[in-house]
Design an enzyme around this catalytic site. Structure first.
Site, PDB file in Angstrom:
ATOM      1  N   CYS A  81       0.803  -1.226   0.000  1.00  0.00           N
ATOM      2  CA  CYS A  81       0.000   0.000   0.000  1.00  0.00           C
ATOM      3  C   CYS A  81       0.832   1.269   0.000  1.00  0.00           C
ATOM      4  O   CYS A  81       0.545   2.209  -0.756  1.00  0.00           O
ATOM      5  CB  CYS A  81      -0.972  -0.010   1.173  1.00  0.00           C
ATOM      6  N   HIS A 119      -2.165   1.326   7.124  1.00  0.00           N
ATOM      7  CA  HIS A 119      -2.504   1.427   5.708  1.00  0.00           C
ATOM      8  C   HIS A 119      -2.531   2.895   5.311  1.00  0.00           C
ATOM      9  O   HIS A 119      -2.853   3.764   6.128  1.00  0.00           O
ATOM     10  CB  HIS A 119      -3.880   0.790   5.457  1.00  0.00           C
ATOM     11  N   ASP A 136      -7.794   4.391  -3.708  1.00  0.00           N
ATOM     12  CA  ASP A 136      -6.942   3.377  -3.092  1.00  0.00           C
ATOM     13  C   ASP A 136      -6.568   2.332  -4.133  1.00  0.00           C
ATOM     14  O   ASP A 136      -7.415   1.558  -4.587  1.00  0.00           O
ATOM     15  CB  ASP A 136      -7.678   2.713  -1.929  1.00  0.00           C
TER      16      ASP A 136
END
Length: 274
Positions: A81, A119, A136
């Site tokens: 991420c 995250h 995302d």
């Protein structure tokens, strides 16, 4: 949210932006609007894999936009991420979008939240007055389209129904088909804030990234995932798994399904703190 943090200190050059767009198979958008944002996110998810190979190949992970973009664009790799959303933020800013990193904690077994800075996700503002949007490209199997951060009703996506729910201390919980995904802190951050979270996931024996190998991307009609030596393909909801028999097959799978050329097969390494 009116508080602003500095945008990228080193914006991508026009040539670098064009190279990034070529990497994901996208044309330079005419406007920084919601339609362009949607197209860019979708193309990124279908071309740049979510993968944690660097952890097990002994490669350093540096949370600097220039290095992250180089990994995605020049080295034709993916990342987890921090890398994927960090690089994508640089691209979006170079195209005129206003981007703010946000920190989130992922829901685990029993509804337990992960560590702070577990995250990174992106808050993106567009010029057409819609949104702001949650973008995302670094959560693996997740929403294909940006999600409206201002909405509290269900949002339809090819990957399910998503909804934001108010949480304590002004946070937002993101639910997918009723299942809790992560808790989002809406306060603005910068990429450097995520170094401790990245270090934890790269080194801790408690991190699932140190205990397994994964490489995965969306294919348009499903997903393709390589977990260690198991190749998993999902097409229109039908899942098939194949055990790869040798290093040559594994390396070919990385190359053919993800465009990743490796000189040797990665294997799970012992965490640094173990």
């Amino acid at each position: 949210m009116n508080e602003e943090l500095p945008q990228s200190a080193h914006p991508l050059t026009p040539a670098r932006t064009d190279a990034y767009l070529e990497r994901i198979g996208a044309a330079r958008p005419a406007r920084d609007d919601a339609a362009a944002l949607r197209e860019l996110q979708l193309r990124h998810l279908r071309t740049v894999p979510f993968e944690n190979l660097s952890i097990h190949l002994g490669e350093d992970i540096v949370l600097e936009e220039e290095k992250l973009v180089d990994k995605v664009v020049t080295k034709r790799r993916g990342g987890f991420c921090y890398e994927l959303n960090g690089a994508f933020a640089a691209l979006l800013r170079s195209l005129g979008f206003r981007v703010t990193p946000l920190q989130a904690r992922v829901f685990g077994d029993g509804g337990r939240l992960g560590v702070p800075y577990d995250h990174i996700a992106l808050r993106v503002e567009t010029s057409d007055g819609t949104g702001p949007w949650l973008v995302d490209v670094g959560f693996g199997d997740h929403a294909l389209h940006p999600l409206d951060l201002g909405s509290r009703t269900e949002q339809e996506d090819p990957c399910g129904r998503f909804r934001f729910r108010e949480a304590p201390q002004g946070d937002l919980d993101l639910l997918r088909d009723g299942s809790e995904q992560f808790r989002l802190d809406p306060r603005p951050r910068v990429l450097e804030d995520f170094r401790a979270g990245s270090w934890y996931h790269r080194t801790s024996p408690d991190s699932h990234f140190t205990r397994s190998l994964v490489c995965s991307r969306n294919t348009g009609d499903g997903r393709v995932t390589l977990r260690s030596r198991t190749l998993i393909t999902t097409v229109r909801g039908e899942r098939h798994g194949t055990e790869l028999s040798g290093d040559a097959e594994v390396l070919a799978a990385y190359r053919d399904h993800f465009g990743i050329s490796l000189t040797h097969t990665p294997s799970v390494r012992a965490p640094l703190t173990a």
